[in-house]
Design a protein around this motif. Structure first.
Motif, PDB file in Angstrom:
ATOM      1  N   PRO A 178      -9.063  18.353  -8.296  1.00  0.00           N
ATOM      2  CA  PRO A 178      -9.252  17.641  -7.222  1.00  0.00           C
ATOM      3  C   PRO A 178      -8.974  15.869  -7.675  1.00  0.00           C
ATOM      4  CG  PRO A 178     -10.891  19.199  -7.520  1.00  0.00           C
ATOM      5  CD  PRO A 178      -9.889  19.389  -8.687  1.00  0.00           C
ATOM      6  N   GLU A 179      -9.239  15.719  -9.091  1.00  0.00           N
ATOM      7  CA  GLU A 179      -9.164  14.296  -9.354  1.00  0.00           C
ATOM      8  C   GLU A 179      -7.493  13.927  -9.375  1.00  0.00           C
ATOM      9  OE1 GLU A 179     -10.562  16.792 -11.370  1.00  0.00           O
ATOM     10  OE2 GLU A 179     -12.550  15.811 -10.895  1.00  0.00           O
ATOM     11  N   THR A 180      -6.717  14.800  -9.677  1.00  0.00           N
ATOM     12  CA  THR A 180      -5.209  14.661  -9.631  1.00  0.00           C
ATOM     13  C   THR A 180      -4.741  14.480  -8.273  1.00  0.00           C
ATOM     14  OG1 THR A 180      -4.781  15.602 -11.564  1.00  0.00           O
ATOM     15  CG2 THR A 180      -3.024  15.326 -10.270  1.00  0.00           C
ATOM     16  N   ILE A 181      -5.302  15.244  -7.346  1.00  0.00           N
ATOM     17  CA  ILE A 181      -4.899  15.371  -6.017  1.00  0.00           C
ATOM     18  C   ILE A 181      -5.299  13.807  -5.269  1.00  0.00           C
ATOM     19  CG2 ILE A 181      -5.512  16.080  -3.501  1.00  0.00           C
ATOM     20  CD1 ILE A 181      -5.620  18.869  -4.879  1.00  0.00           C
ATOM     21  N   ALA A 182      -6.701  13.504  -5.809  1.00  0.00           N
ATOM     22  CA  ALA A 182      -6.994  11.989  -5.268  1.00  0.00           C
ATOM     23  C   ALA A 182      -6.188  11.040  -5.553  1.00  0.00           C
ATOM     24  CB  ALA A 182      -8.563  11.899  -5.542  1.00  0.00           C
ATOM     25  N   ARG A 183      -5.632  11.092  -6.939  1.00  0.00           N
ATOM     26  CA  ARG A 183      -4.917   9.723  -7.446  1.00  0.00           C
ATOM     27  C   ARG A 183      -3.671   9.965  -6.687  1.00  0.00           C
ATOM     28  NH1 ARG A 183      -5.686  11.691 -12.786  1.00  0.00           N
ATOM     29  NH2 ARG A 183      -3.296  11.872 -13.179  1.00  0.00           N
TER      30      ARG A 183
ATOM     31  N   ALA B 287      -4.167   8.549  -3.180  1.00  0.00           N
ATOM     32  CA  ALA B 287      -4.457   7.056  -3.327  1.00  0.00           C
ATOM     33  C   ALA B 287      -3.083   6.613  -3.368  1.00  0.00           C
ATOM     34  CB  ALA B 287      -5.243   6.878  -4.352  1.00  0.00           C
ATOM     35  N   ALA B 288      -2.073   6.988  -4.276  1.00  0.00           N
ATOM     36  CA  ALA B 288      -0.683   6.321  -4.765  1.00  0.00           C
ATOM     37  C   ALA B 288       0.073   6.281  -3.209  1.00  0.00           C
ATOM     38  CB  ALA B 288      -0.059   6.993  -5.541  1.00  0.00           C
ATOM     39  N   ILE B 289      -0.165   7.522  -2.311  1.00  0.00           N
ATOM     40  CA  ILE B 289       0.641   7.639  -1.219  1.00  0.00           C
ATOM     41  C   ILE B 289       0.127   6.488  -0.290  1.00  0.00           C
ATOM     42  CG2 ILE B 289       0.992   9.118   0.652  1.00  0.00           C
ATOM     43  CD1 ILE B 289       1.035  11.505  -1.128  1.00  0.00           C
TER      44      ILE B 289
ATOM     45  N   ALA C  95      -1.309   3.947  -0.770  1.00  0.00           N
ATOM     46  CA  ALA C  95      -1.160   2.311  -1.218  1.00  0.00           C
ATOM     47  C   ALA C  95       0.271   2.053  -1.284  1.00  0.00           C
ATOM     48  CB  ALA C  95      -1.520   2.220  -3.018  1.00  0.00           C
ATOM     49  N   LEU C  96       1.231   3.062  -1.487  1.00  0.00           N
ATOM     50  CA  LEU C  96       2.565   2.571  -1.194  1.00  0.00           C
ATOM     51  C   LEU C  96       3.172   2.912   0.109  1.00  0.00           C
ATOM     52  CD1 LEU C  96       3.862   4.168  -4.443  1.00  0.00           C
ATOM     53  CD2 LEU C  96       3.461   1.830  -4.037  1.00  0.00           C
ATOM     54  N   GLY C  97       2.430   3.338   1.096  1.00  0.00           N
ATOM     55  CA  GLY C  97       2.878   3.764   2.315  1.00  0.00           C
ATOM     56  C   GLY C  97       4.021   4.730   2.415  1.00  0.00           C
ATOM     57  N   TYR C  98       3.992   5.772   1.638  1.00  0.00           N
ATOM     58  CA  TYR C  98       5.000   6.827   1.402  1.00  0.00           C
ATOM     59  C   TYR C  98       4.548   7.767   2.686  1.00  0.00           C
ATOM     60  CZ  TYR C  98       7.322  11.106  -0.307  1.00  0.00           C
ATOM     61  OH  TYR C  98       8.156  12.101  -0.331  1.00  0.00           O
ATOM     62  N   VAL C  99       6.132   8.079   3.143  1.00  0.00           N
ATOM     63  CA  VAL C  99       6.046   8.959   4.172  1.00  0.00           C
ATOM     64  C   VAL C  99       6.792  10.239   3.710  1.00  0.00           C
ATOM     65  CG1 VAL C  99       6.754   9.369   6.610  1.00  0.00           C
ATOM     66  CG2 VAL C  99       5.887   7.257   5.805  1.00  0.00           C
ATOM     67  N   HIS C 100       6.088  11.484   3.871  1.00  0.00           N
ATOM     68  CA  HIS C 100       6.782  12.717   3.436  1.00  0.00           C
ATOM     69  C   HIS C 100       7.560  13.191   4.374  1.00  0.00           C
ATOM     70  CE1 HIS C 100       7.496  16.569   1.501  1.00  0.00           C
ATOM     71  NE2 HIS C 100       6.662  17.137   2.068  1.00  0.00           N
ATOM     72  N   ASN C 101       8.955  13.604   4.273  1.00  0.00           N
ATOM     73  CA  ASN C 101      10.070  13.975   4.676  1.00  0.00           C
ATOM     74  C   ASN C 101       9.881  15.380   4.925  1.00  0.00           C
ATOM     75  OD1 ASN C 101      12.298  14.754   6.280  1.00  0.00           O
ATOM     76  ND2 ASN C 101      13.578  12.867   5.681  1.00  0.00           N
ATOM     77  N   VAL C 102       8.894  16.039   5.828  1.00  0.00           N
ATOM     78  CA  VAL C 102       8.816  17.537   6.012  1.00  0.00           C
ATOM     79  C   VAL C 102      10.312  18.406   6.187  1.00  0.00           C
ATOM     80  CG1 VAL C 102       7.853  19.086   7.235  1.00  0.00           C
ATOM     81  CG2 VAL C 102       6.474  17.246   6.509  1.00  0.00           C
ATOM     82  N   ALA C 103      10.991  17.763   7.052  1.00  0.00           N
ATOM     83  CA  ALA C 103      12.281  18.435   7.519  1.00  0.00           C
ATOM     84  C   ALA C 103      13.248  18.669   6.422  1.00  0.00           C
ATOM     85  CB  ALA C 103      12.990  17.489   8.721  1.00  0.00           C
TER      86      ALA C 103
END
Length: 338
Positions: free
Chosen positions: A32-37, A40-42, A44-52
């Protein structure tokens, strides 16, 4: 502005790229700690996961094609809403198509589904006068589930509502309340839902030793005006009728008008020959605004949507799953009209 990549997220979170990928796909045993980090990074950086793109790389898809032919039908709309909610809860997205015909328009819809890489198709069958699915749906190469109101003999994976059970339940309820002169109002002669409900209606009458009278089951066009006219004529000819089973919301509204036109009132008291009980088969908002409130048999639309979503997901996880037919029974919602 530079596009944020998964590498940037990994660097920000202090983990490997593969760990970020596992978090994004909700796979693997990550603390859970790693998932939270990572999350949080996603953020903070505004990362958008390209699911397609991820699906393309993994040769998978989280898209389900949903074909809806008729948005004016309340059962279809409620089933569609339930399907979307159930699939989104499992992180699937719905790609909606509404072909205007079963020819070229349906061809284009299925082609678009294939181009978008949908994993499977749910087809909400339109109309109640046809005994068969469109050939293009029957031959669809993708995993396919059909939700229908009136196709009990169709092969393949189906979710159906039990029209015969619903009408039998409604008729028995009226008989047990003391009604002996019960009419079935509405539906066109070729309407398969009407035909199936009449089987339940007749069966319940026979169960209690009551005769079926053809003149007590008039077919009519699907409009409030037609239903009102038929109701008025029916009650003028047979003033002993104390209850109406209404085929559709239009039949309900027309039935109310016809009851009033012959000087009778809407209600459940069988011992007052002035009153006519009214019972139908749909949970419609505009009908339930009537006074007295409307008694009906639920169409099981929400459950039909959930079952259709669950079935298409089972087919995706197990391609060899034998065809299944899920038949859903309605339940009685007792209010003031019957």
């Amino acid at each position: 502005m530079k596009k944020v990549s998964i590498v940037d997220v990994a660097r920000e979170a202090g983990v490997s790229v593969s760990t970020v990928s596992l978090v994004l796909r909700r796979k693997g045993k990550i603390s859970p700690e790693t998932i939270a980090r990572v999350q949080a990074a996603i953020q903070a950086l505004g990362y958008v996961h390209n699911v397609a793109a991820a699906n393309l790389r993994a040769n998978t898809s989280n898209l389900i094609g949903l074909i809806v032919r008729d948005f004016s039908d309340s059962f279809t709309v409620r089933v569609m809403e339930s399907i979307v909610q159930a699939l989104e809860a499992q992180r699937y997205m719905v790609f909606l198509g509404q072909p205007q015909d079963e020819g070229e328009a349906l061809d284009r819809c299925l082609l678009s589904f294939a181009q978008q890489g949908v994993a499977g198709v749910i087809y909400l069958a339109a109309g109640s006068s046809s005994a068969a699915l469109p050939e293009k749906i029957r031959r669809c190469p993708l995993p396919r589930v059909v939700v229908s109101q009136s196709l009990p003999e169709e092969a393949g994976d189906l979710v159906l509502r039990d029209n015969r059970q619903a009408a039998g339940l409604a008729t028995r309820y009226l008989i047990e309340r003391g009604h002996r002169q019960i009419a079935y109002l509405g539906g066109t002669a070729e309407d398969r839902i009407r035909q199936q409900r009449l089987l339940g209606y007749r069966s319940a009458l026979a169960q209690y030793g009551l005769p079926y009278r053809e003149e007590f089951a008039p077919a009519c066009a699907e409009s409030t005006q037609a239903a009102g006219l038929v109701t008025r004529r029916l009650l003028e000819k047979s003033n002993s009728i104390t209850a109406l089973l209404c085929h559709s919301p239009n039949a309900v509204i027309g039935g109310i008008a016809g009851i009033h036109q012959v000087g009778r009132t809407l209600g459940k008291d069988v011992f007052l020959t002035q009153q006519v009980a009214l019972l139908g088969f749909e949970d419609m908002l505009h009908v339930n605004l009537t006074s007295p409130s409307f008694t009906y048999v639920s169409s099981a639309s929400d459950e039909a949507g959930r079952q259709a979503a669950a079935l298409i997901l089972r087919k995706l996880s197990d391609p060899d799953l034998p065809p299944q037919q899920i038949t859903l029974s309605g339940h009685l919602v007792i209010r003031e009209s019957a």
